[in-house]
Design a protein around this motif. Sequence first.
Motif, PDB file in Angstrom:
ATOM      1  N   ARG A  46       0.796  -1.230   0.000  1.00 48.85           N
ATOM      2  CA  ARG A  46       0.000   0.000   0.000  1.00 48.85           C
ATOM      3  C   ARG A  46       0.827   1.277   0.000  1.00 48.85           C
ATOM      4  N   ARG A  47       2.094   1.202   0.459  1.00 48.05           N
ATOM      5  CA  ARG A  47       2.885   2.425   0.606  1.00 48.05           C
ATOM      6  C   ARG A  47       4.328   2.238   0.150  1.00 48.05           C
ATOM      7  N   ILE A  48       4.886   3.338  -0.306  1.00 49.76           N
ATOM      8  CA  ILE A  48       6.323   3.435  -0.512  1.00 49.76           C
ATOM      9  C   ILE A  48       6.786   4.405   0.573  1.00 49.76           C
ATOM     10  N   GLY A  49       7.652   3.954   1.441  1.00 45.26           N
ATOM     11  CA  GLY A  49       8.058   4.730   2.608  1.00 45.26           C
ATOM     12  C   GLY A  49       8.979   5.897   2.284  1.00 45.26           C
ATOM     13  N   LYS A  50       9.151   6.743   3.266  1.00 46.86           N
ATOM     14  CA  LYS A  50       9.996   7.932   3.180  1.00 46.86           C
ATOM     15  C   LYS A  50      11.422   7.530   2.804  1.00 46.86           C
ATOM     16  N   LYS A  51      11.930   8.127   1.732  1.00 49.55           N
ATOM     17  CA  LYS A  51      13.289   7.927   1.231  1.00 49.55           C
ATOM     18  C   LYS A  51      13.586   6.479   0.822  1.00 49.55           C
ATOM     19  N   ALA A  52      12.565   5.689   0.542  1.00 46.78           N
ATOM     20  CA  ALA A  52      12.749   4.257   0.274  1.00 46.78           C
ATOM     21  C   ALA A  52      13.736   3.967  -0.861  1.00 46.78           C
ATOM     22  N   PHE A  53      13.676   4.738  -1.935  1.00 50.77           N
ATOM     23  CA  PHE A  53      14.565   4.510  -3.075  1.00 50.77           C
ATOM     24  C   PHE A  53      15.527   5.675  -3.278  1.00 50.77           C
ATOM     25  N   MET A  54      15.572   6.580  -2.344  1.00 50.62           N
ATOM     26  CA  MET A  54      16.376   7.795  -2.472  1.00 50.62           C
ATOM     27  C   MET A  54      17.829   7.460  -2.830  1.00 50.62           C
ATOM     28  N   ASN A  55      18.329   8.150  -3.842  1.00 52.89           N
ATOM     29  CA  ASN A  55      19.718   8.056  -4.268  1.00 52.89           C
ATOM     30  C   ASN A  55      20.088   6.671  -4.811  1.00 52.89           C
ATOM     31  N   THR A  56      19.109   5.958  -5.345  1.00 51.69           N
ATOM     32  CA  THR A  56      19.393   4.669  -5.971  1.00 51.69           C
ATOM     33  C   THR A  56      20.110   4.947  -7.282  1.00 51.69           C
TER      34      THR A  56
END
Length: 174
Positions: A46-56
Amino acid sequence: MADKSISTKEGTLYYVIKDDKITITNYSGSDESIVIPAVIDGLMVRRIGKKAFMNTKRLKSIELPEHIRKISDWAFAYCKMLKSVTLPRRRINLGTDIFLDDIRLSEINIYPRDNETGHRYSGMSENEKGHLKLLMAAVPGMGDSKHLLDIKNAGSKDWYDMLDSRIIKILDEP
């Protein structure tokens, strides 16, 4: 509550379960393309969390499942290689700067619900769909234009009117 994990082709998605719902909390790896599963451990994502993929570093495309409800702050920020995002056609609660500094983002794809008929997007030509993808990808860089990421209304007359209004406002700025 500790994160659980699931493997991707070349990495790992981390998630938590809360209230019988899955939140993707982090990603590590070198995938260029990721399709977030709709269901993990028998529960809806249901959610993509805060900074989950940040700077990938290598991520070029991501597809989110139909039942996603929230994309949290900076979820995909600073993904310098990200070119394409696929979102479901429904209202999604969007956090702050979810695509901040994603300089290569050139396409936001919208896929219709199963058996959806009569919606403006599904009646568009391929050329019109291509233009809409480019416009949607430009929205995150337009300052306070988050309302234009209203996927459910994308392509409607009201949506284009809001886009035109925002573009005129940008052109009038010193």
